[in-house]
Design a protein around this motif. Structure first.
Motif, mmCIF file in Angstrom:
data_model
loop_
_atom_site.group_PDB
_atom_site.id
_atom_site.type_symbol
_atom_site.label_atom_id
_atom_site.label_comp_id
_atom_site.label_asym_id
_atom_site.label_seq_id
_atom_site.Cartn_x
_atom_site.Cartn_y
_atom_site.Cartn_z
ATOM 1 N N LEU A 199 4.189 4.621 -8.860
ATOM 2 C CA LEU A 199 3.684 3.322 -8.440
ATOM 3 C C LEU A 199 3.341 2.443 -9.630
ATOM 4 N N ASP A 200 3.557 1.145 -9.481
ATOM 5 C CA ASP A 200 3.175 0.182 -10.508
ATOM 6 C C ASP A 200 1.925 -0.594 -10.129
ATOM 7 N N SER A 201 1.711 -0.797 -8.835
ATOM 8 C CA SER A 201 0.511 -1.502 -8.392
ATOM 9 C C SER A 201 0.128 -1.047 -6.994
ATOM 10 N N VAL A 202 -1.168 -1.162 -6.716
ATOM 11 C CA VAL A 202 -1.716 -0.729 -5.425
ATOM 12 C C VAL A 202 -2.665 -1.803 -4.913
ATOM 13 N N GLY A 203 -2.440 -2.223 -3.682
ATOM 14 C CA GLY A 203 -3.395 -3.069 -2.984
ATOM 15 C C GLY A 203 -4.045 -2.242 -1.900
ATOM 16 N N ALA A 218 18.111 -10.941 -9.904
ATOM 17 C CA ALA A 218 17.015 -11.865 -10.234
ATOM 18 C C ALA A 218 16.290 -12.430 -9.010
ATOM 19 N N LEU A 219 16.519 -11.875 -7.825
ATOM 20 C CA LEU A 219 15.915 -12.448 -6.624
ATOM 21 C C LEU A 219 14.500 -11.920 -6.367
ATOM 22 N N HIS A 220 14.295 -10.633 -6.524
ATOM 23 C CA HIS A 220 13.029 -10.025 -6.132
ATOM 24 C C HIS A 220 12.165 -9.643 -7.333
ATOM 25 N N ASP A 221 10.865 -9.752 -7.117
ATOM 26 C CA ASP A 221 9.903 -9.377 -8.160
ATOM 27 C C ASP A 221 9.472 -7.925 -8.054
ATOM 28 N N SER A 222 9.515 -7.369 -6.850
ATOM 29 C CA SER A 222 9.068 -5.992 -6.654
ATOM 30 C C SER A 222 9.458 -5.513 -5.265
ATOM 31 N N ASN A 268 -0.213 -10.264 -5.421
ATOM 32 C CA ASN A 268 1.194 -10.648 -5.548
ATOM 33 C C ASN A 268 1.567 -11.841 -4.687
ATOM 34 N N VAL A 269 0.565 -12.565 -4.186
ATOM 35 C CA VAL A 269 0.832 -13.661 -3.260
ATOM 36 C C VAL A 269 1.824 -14.662 -3.871
ATOM 37 N N GLY A 270 2.780 -15.069 -3.050
ATOM 38 C CA GLY A 270 3.779 -16.051 -3.486
ATOM 39 C C GLY A 270 5.011 -15.469 -4.129
ATOM 40 N N LEU A 282 2.351 -0.614 -3.571
ATOM 41 C CA LEU A 282 1.891 0.066 -2.364
ATOM 42 C C LEU A 282 0.772 -0.718 -1.710
ATOM 43 N N GLU A 283 0.954 -1.038 -0.430
ATOM 44 C CA GLU A 283 -0.091 -1.667 0.377
ATOM 45 C C GLU A 283 -0.615 -0.611 1.342
ATOM 46 N N THR A 284 -1.910 -0.327 1.282
ATOM 47 C CA THR A 284 -2.432 0.857 1.954
ATOM 48 C C THR A 284 -3.843 0.650 2.479
ATOM 49 N N GLY A 285 -4.187 1.453 3.479
ATOM 50 C CA GLY A 285 -5.554 1.471 3.975
ATOM 51 C C GLY A 285 -6.537 2.088 3.011
ATOM 52 N N GLY A 286 -6.039 2.722 1.959
ATOM 53 C CA GLY A 286 -6.911 3.233 0.901
ATOM 54 C C GLY A 286 -7.797 4.383 1.335
ATOM 55 N N HIS A 287 -7.315 5.212 2.261
ATOM 56 C CA HIS A 287 -8.158 6.280 2.809
ATOM 57 C C HIS A 287 -7.504 7.653 2.740
ATOM 58 N N ARG A 288 -6.366 7.775 2.045
ATOM 59 C CA ARG A 288 -5.672 9.059 1.947
ATOM 60 C C ARG A 288 -5.430 9.427 0.480
ATOM 61 N N PRO A 289 -6.488 9.850 -0.215
ATOM 62 C CA PRO A 289 -6.355 10.147 -1.647
ATOM 63 C C PRO A 289 -5.417 11.312 -1.959
ATOM 64 N N GLU A 290 -5.358 12.324 -1.107
ATOM 65 C CA GLU A 290 -4.488 13.461 -1.391
ATOM 66 C C GLU A 290 -3.025 13.041 -1.380
ATOM 67 N N GLU A 291 -2.640 12.239 -0.421
ATOM 68 C CA GLU A 291 -1.260 11.757 -0.362
ATOM 69 C C GLU A 291 -0.979 10.778 -1.498
ATOM 70 N N LEU A 292 -1.972 9.966 -1.846
ATOM 71 C CA LEU A 292 -1.801 9.055 -2.974
ATOM 72 C C LEU A 292 -1.458 9.815 -4.245
ATOM 73 N N ALA A 293 -2.153 10.921 -4.494
ATOM 74 C CA ALA A 293 -1.941 11.697 -5.720
ATOM 75 C C ALA A 293 -0.489 12.157 -5.850
ATOM 76 N N MET A 294 0.186 12.376 -4.723
ATOM 77 C CA MET A 294 1.573 12.831 -4.762
ATOM 78 C C MET A 294 2.505 11.770 -5.330
ATOM 79 N N VAL A 295 2.209 10.502 -5.074
ATOM 80 C CA VAL A 295 3.167 9.440 -5.410
ATOM 81 C C VAL A 295 2.682 8.509 -6.517
ATOM 82 N N LEU A 296 1.458 8.695 -6.992
ATOM 83 C CA LEU A 296 0.909 7.809 -8.025
ATOM 84 C C LEU A 296 1.812 7.647 -9.247
ATOM 85 N N PRO A 297 2.470 8.711 -9.726
ATOM 86 C CA PRO A 297 3.312 8.542 -10.922
ATOM 87 C C PRO A 297 4.449 7.534 -10.744
#
Length: 257
Positions: free
Chosen positions: A142-146, A89-93, A23-25, A125-140
């Motif tokens: 989310l639109d994108s994950v870094g 119209a100001l923000h993309d996400s 999403n840079v820029g 979502l910007e994340t360390g990518g190390h908590r899959p159980e918590e991710l599963a709670m909020v995945l529905p």
């Protein structure tokens, strides 16, 4: 604090240009959560590791006219602050960053459907990518994950199996996902190969971003890799996945902190 009425521990809320990854820029509303369970050696946000007594809330998008509010924060308060930031119209996400946002999964589970309803903005979502159980709670919601893959030689952390499970969850949910690897002068190329294999085994179409570390003052071991190494490592990673982009922290290059 009751789980029925979870609260958020924040660092700040503000409007800015995204400086990293896919999403840079783009212009985002940043919600920076407090607390992180990792201690990456290159971290430029060590102030987020603990909860401060107050958080900073920007009043006008991009003006840095912050007011302080006591932590923790009620869900209704955060919703009203985001709604105030969301000028037409100001923000993309909306960017959820930290710290580690998934340490607030109970809060996000209630907050995300409401903030999507009032803003109509995609959630990143910007994340360390190390908590899959918590991710599963909020995945529905989310639109994108870094997600980071933490290279032990650079970060001092080791979460290979958790990263693998995390990435598969994102992929199976059809959420737009990219992987970020922080690289430094200390990077072990064998770890890059392991990361490339991990991503390719899930889906070789998932983009990988190599992000040269931003040197930290008074820490002489935190150095960016030489340009020839970055080129070599990009070529190495492209043996595994189709897209490998090299992008530093561009927001720091333009003074957008």
């Amino acid at each position: 604090m009751s789980d029925n009425f979870p609260k958020a521990r924040l660092i700040e809320l503000f409007s800015a240009i995204q400086g990293e990854g896919l999403n840079v820029g783009t212009r985002q509303i940043f919600i920076r959560f407090a607390i992180c369970d990792l201690r990456c050696q290159y971290c430029d946000s060590a102030h987020t590791w603990q909860t401060p007594p107050t958080c900073k809330i920007e009043q006008t998008p991009g003006k840095r006219d912050f007011l302080n509010y006591p932590n923790p924060i009620e869900l209704t308060s955060l919703l009203s602050w985001v709604e105030k930031q969301n000028q037409p119209a100001l923000h993309d996400s909306i960017s959820l960053t930290g710290g580690e946002p998934l340490l607030h999964a109970n809060f996000l589970f209630q907050f995300l459907p409401e903030v999507r309803k009032i803003t109509g903005l995609p959630i990143y979502l910007e994340t360390g990518g190390h908590r899959p159980e918590e991710l599963a709670m909020v995945l529905p919601y989310l639109d994108s994950v870094g997600m980071d893959i933490k290279l032990p030689s650079v970060s001092g952390e080791n979460y290979w199996s958790a990263h693998q499970e995390f990435l598969k969850l994102c992929h199976d949910a059809n959420v737009e996902t990219f992987v970020k690897l922080i690289v430094s002068s200390q990077t072990n190329p064998k770890e890059l190969e392991l990361a490339g294999e991990l991503v390719a085994n899930c889906d070789p179409k998932i983009p990988i971003f190599l992000q040269p570390v931003t040197p930290i003052p008074n820490q002489p071991t935190i150095l960016a890799p030489a340009p020839d190494l970055v080129l070599e490592w990009q070529g190495l990673m492209k043996r595994f996945v189709k897209q490998v982009r090299v992008i530093p922290q561009t927001h720091k290059m333009i003074g957008q902190l």
